[in-house]
Design an enzyme around this catalytic site. Structure first.
Site, PDB file in Angstrom:
ATOM      1  N   HIS A  41      36.453  31.452  24.910  1.00 42.90           N
ATOM      2  CA  HIS A  41      36.934  31.279  23.543  1.00 42.90           C
ATOM      3  C   HIS A  41      38.159  30.367  23.584  1.00 42.90           C
ATOM      4  O   HIS A  41      38.537  29.868  24.650  1.00 42.90           O
ATOM      5  CB  HIS A  41      37.265  32.644  22.915  1.00 42.90           C
ATOM      6  CG  HIS A  41      38.153  33.516  23.759  1.00 42.90           C
ATOM      7  ND1 HIS A  41      39.455  33.187  24.047  1.00 42.90           N
ATOM      8  CD2 HIS A  41      37.897  34.682  24.410  1.00 42.90           C
ATOM      9  CE1 HIS A  41      39.986  34.125  24.816  1.00 42.90           C
ATOM     10  NE2 HIS A  41      39.061  35.044  25.061  1.00 42.90           N
ATOM     11  N   HIS A  44      40.834  30.842  26.354  1.00 42.75           N
ATOM     12  CA  HIS A  44      40.508  30.256  27.662  1.00 42.75           C
ATOM     13  C   HIS A  44      40.709  28.736  27.634  1.00 42.75           C
ATOM     14  O   HIS A  44      41.257  28.151  28.572  1.00 42.75           O
ATOM     15  CB  HIS A  44      39.047  30.522  28.020  1.00 42.75           C
ATOM     16  CG  HIS A  44      38.681  31.968  28.206  1.00 42.75           C
ATOM     17  ND1 HIS A  44      37.856  32.637  27.346  1.00 42.75           N
ATOM     18  CD2 HIS A  44      39.020  32.865  29.170  1.00 42.75           C
ATOM     19  CE1 HIS A  44      37.680  33.886  27.771  1.00 42.75           C
ATOM     20  NE2 HIS A  44      38.387  34.060  28.868  1.00 42.75           N
ATOM     21  N   GLN A  68      36.220  44.782  39.732  1.00 41.06           N
ATOM     22  CA  GLN A  68      37.331  45.135  38.844  1.00 41.06           C
ATOM     23  C   GLN A  68      36.879  45.996  37.661  1.00 41.06           C
ATOM     24  O   GLN A  68      37.671  46.304  36.783  1.00 41.06           O
ATOM     25  CB  GLN A  68      38.081  43.890  38.379  1.00 41.06           C
ATOM     26  CG  GLN A  68      37.342  43.000  37.403  1.00 41.06           C
ATOM     27  CD  GLN A  68      38.102  41.712  37.144  1.00 41.06           C
ATOM     28  OE1 GLN A  68      38.222  40.856  38.017  1.00 41.06           O
ATOM     29  NE2 GLN A  68      38.630  41.556  35.946  1.00 41.06           N
ATOM     30  N   LYS A 156      48.320  37.132  27.781  1.00 44.84           N
ATOM     31  CA  LYS A 156      47.569  38.197  27.102  1.00 44.84           C
ATOM     32  C   LYS A 156      47.345  39.379  28.069  1.00 44.84           C
ATOM     33  O   LYS A 156      47.456  40.527  27.686  1.00 44.84           O
ATOM     34  CB  LYS A 156      46.243  37.611  26.620  1.00 44.84           C
ATOM     35  CG  LYS A 156      45.052  38.510  26.617  1.00 44.84           C
ATOM     36  CD  LYS A 156      44.867  39.148  25.284  1.00 44.84           C
ATOM     37  CE  LYS A 156      43.647  40.030  25.124  1.00 44.84           C
ATOM     38  NZ  LYS A 156      42.880  40.371  26.268  1.00 44.84           N
ATOM     39  N   VAL A 183      46.744  33.190  22.776  1.00 46.31           N
ATOM     40  CA  VAL A 183      46.158  32.554  21.595  1.00 46.31           C
ATOM     41  C   VAL A 183      45.572  33.653  20.714  1.00 46.31           C
ATOM     42  O   VAL A 183      44.873  34.545  21.202  1.00 46.31           O
ATOM     43  CB  VAL A 183      45.058  31.550  22.003  1.00 46.31           C
ATOM     44  CG1 VAL A 183      44.416  30.924  20.769  1.00 46.31           C
ATOM     45  CG2 VAL A 183      45.646  30.466  22.906  1.00 46.31           C
ATOM     46  N   SER A 192      39.870  37.656  22.588  1.00 53.22           N
ATOM     47  CA  SER A 192      39.352  38.328  23.773  1.00 53.22           C
ATOM     48  C   SER A 192      37.832  38.258  23.746  1.00 53.22           C
ATOM     49  O   SER A 192      37.227  38.329  22.663  1.00 53.22           O
ATOM     50  CB  SER A 192      39.794  39.799  23.766  1.00 53.22           C
ATOM     51  OG  SER A 192      39.005  40.548  24.667  1.00 53.22           O
TER      52      SER A 192
HETATM   53  P1  AMP Z   1      39.041  36.753  31.228  1.00 62.02           P
HETATM   54  O1  AMP Z   1      37.851  35.857  31.111  1.00 62.02           O
HETATM   55  O2  AMP Z   1      39.158  37.730  30.110  1.00 62.02           O
HETATM   56  O3  AMP Z   1      39.170  37.344  32.596  1.00 62.02           O
HETATM   57  O4  AMP Z   1      40.299  35.805  31.049  1.00 62.02           O
HETATM   58  C1  AMP Z   1      40.486  34.681  31.858  1.00 62.02           C
HETATM   59  C2  AMP Z   1      41.881  34.148  31.648  1.00 62.02           C
HETATM   60  O5  AMP Z   1      42.054  33.796  30.286  1.00 62.02           O
HETATM   61  C3  AMP Z   1      42.965  35.189  31.972  1.00 62.02           C
HETATM   62  O6  AMP Z   1      44.057  34.538  32.614  1.00 62.02           O
HETATM   63  C4  AMP Z   1      43.341  35.692  30.608  1.00 62.02           C
HETATM   64  O7  AMP Z   1      44.658  36.195  30.555  1.00 62.02           O
HETATM   65  C5  AMP Z   1      43.207  34.434  29.786  1.00 62.02           C
HETATM   66  N1  AMP Z   1      43.047  34.763  28.371  1.00 62.02           N
HETATM   67  C6  AMP Z   1      42.150  35.620  27.816  1.00 62.02           C
HETATM   68  N2  AMP Z   1      42.350  35.714  26.485  1.00 62.02           N
HETATM   69  C7  AMP Z   1      43.408  34.915  26.202  1.00 62.02           C
HETATM   70  C8  AMP Z   1      44.120  34.593  24.998  1.00 62.02           C
HETATM   71  N3  AMP Z   1      43.778  35.124  23.830  1.00 62.02           N
HETATM   72  N4  AMP Z   1      45.149  33.730  25.087  1.00 62.02           N
HETATM   73  C9  AMP Z   1      45.510  33.198  26.274  1.00 62.02           C
HETATM   74  N5  AMP Z   1      44.886  33.448  27.440  1.00 62.02           N
HETATM   75  C10 AMP Z   1      43.849  34.301  27.406  1.00 62.02           C
END
Ligand code: AMP
Length: 291
Positions: A41, A44, A68, A156, A183, A192
């Site tokens: 999204h 990312h 995890q 986040k 974001v 998310s």
């Molecule tokens: P994930 O795919 O949820 O493991 O997230 C991958 C990376 O994107 C991680 O470093 C998260 O902290 C970051 N991330 C996820 N959602 C957001 C957001 N809303 N704003 C900024 N970074 C994000």
């Protein structure tokens, strides 16, 4: 295996990832790395854009890391949309997608774990035993394969960011860890991949999370420094909005995540709640800068 799309390269195993990174380094290019679990999204993509701006070549990994997730968590139903992800990454100008299968990340006989303790047993680690061990282990493997100069993590997942920063310092890894502000949707909900689980009513209710911690931040900026009082302000708003399942709501040191009675500078308020069946986390820094 390596396949060349229009611009972006897709790498699916250790050898290909290693060879690509070695080539970039030999050319003197700085590598930026954004590890993700996919279902991408705008949050990312913001990380990817930071990496593109600060380095010469950007690698994004998409890997839903089984180690995890707890046994009762959403590993099986975690959203997987590789084609849409690939398209988004190619559009923003990402140079390489690392999209390994489980056996490429954890080869047969794998038995190493990386634990950042006691940090990893606090907050989310209490609710999700083993979670941060899974995160620290996979990030260590990925760093060794990608060999980044800079790695970008979202604030986040604030505890994750602090743990990775600690891991890199403790093990002397030659990687700069960059934390990128959260974001949010227009109404404040932190973006998310799990937001897509929220039904209409839960989605409306979830807005109270950012409202609650935002109210604590406002009170902090107006002079309230007591952690318990800041927590009470946020808790009241969550409960009034019908969010009763608060796994934690805590004011901590932004640097160490240790509990503090009073926050003068550099604090963070973090929360994890259940809204319907969905677990959501959020935080804001109590420093005057955005998070
Ligand atoms: P994930 O795919 O949820 O493991 O997230 C991958 C990376 O994107 C991680 O470093 C998260 O902290 C970051 N991330 C996820 N959602 C957001 C957001 N809303 N704003 C900024 N970074 C994000």
């Amino acid at each position: 295996m390596v396949s060349q799309g229009s611009e972006m390269v897709t790498l699916t195993d250790r050898a290909a990832m290693h060879a690509w990174s070695m080539e970039q380094r030999q050319e003197g290019r700085r590598i930026g790395f954004v590890p993700t679990m996919g279902a991408l999204h705008a949050g990312h993509l913001h990380l990817v854009k930071q990496s593109l701006a600060q380095t010469d070549r950007t690698v994004v990994s998409i890997f839903v890391n089984p180690s995890q997730f707890g046994p009762k968590e959403d590993f099986d139903r975690y959203p997987r949309v590789p084609e849409a992800d690939r398209e988004m990454l190619a559009q923003v100008g990402c140079h390489a997608l690392f999209y390994p299968d489980v056996a490429s990340v954890y080869p047969e006989g794998f038995q190493t774990t990386v634990a950042v303790e006691p940090l990893g047993s606090e907050l989310c680690g209490r609710e999700r035993p083993g979670h941060f061990q899974g995160v620290a282990t996979v990030v260590t493997v990925l760093f060794n394969l990608v060999k980044p100069d800079k790695a970008f993590f979202g604030l986040k997942d604030y505890q994750q960011f602090v743990i990775i920063r600690r891991l890199v310092r403790d093990l002397g890894m030659d990687v700069v860890v960059v934390g990128v502000p959260t974001v949010r949707e227009a109404d404040g909900l932190a973006m998310s991949s799990r937001n897509r689980y929220l039904t209409g009513e839960d989605r409306t209710r979830a807005v109270a999370i950012h409202r609650a911690i935002g109210a604590a931040k406002t009170a902090f900026e107006a002079g309230e420094k007591g952690s318990a009082r800041l927590e009470a302000i946020a808790r009241r708003i969550l409960i009034d909005a019908g969010i009763h399942r608060i796994q934690y709501l805590s004011v901590r040191s932004a640097d160490t995540l240790m509990p503090m009675k009073m926050i003068m500078t550099d604090g963070v308020i973090l929360t994890a709640v259940k809204v319907g069946a969905t677990r959501l986390i959020d935080n804001v820094l109590l420093t005057g800068s955005p998070s």
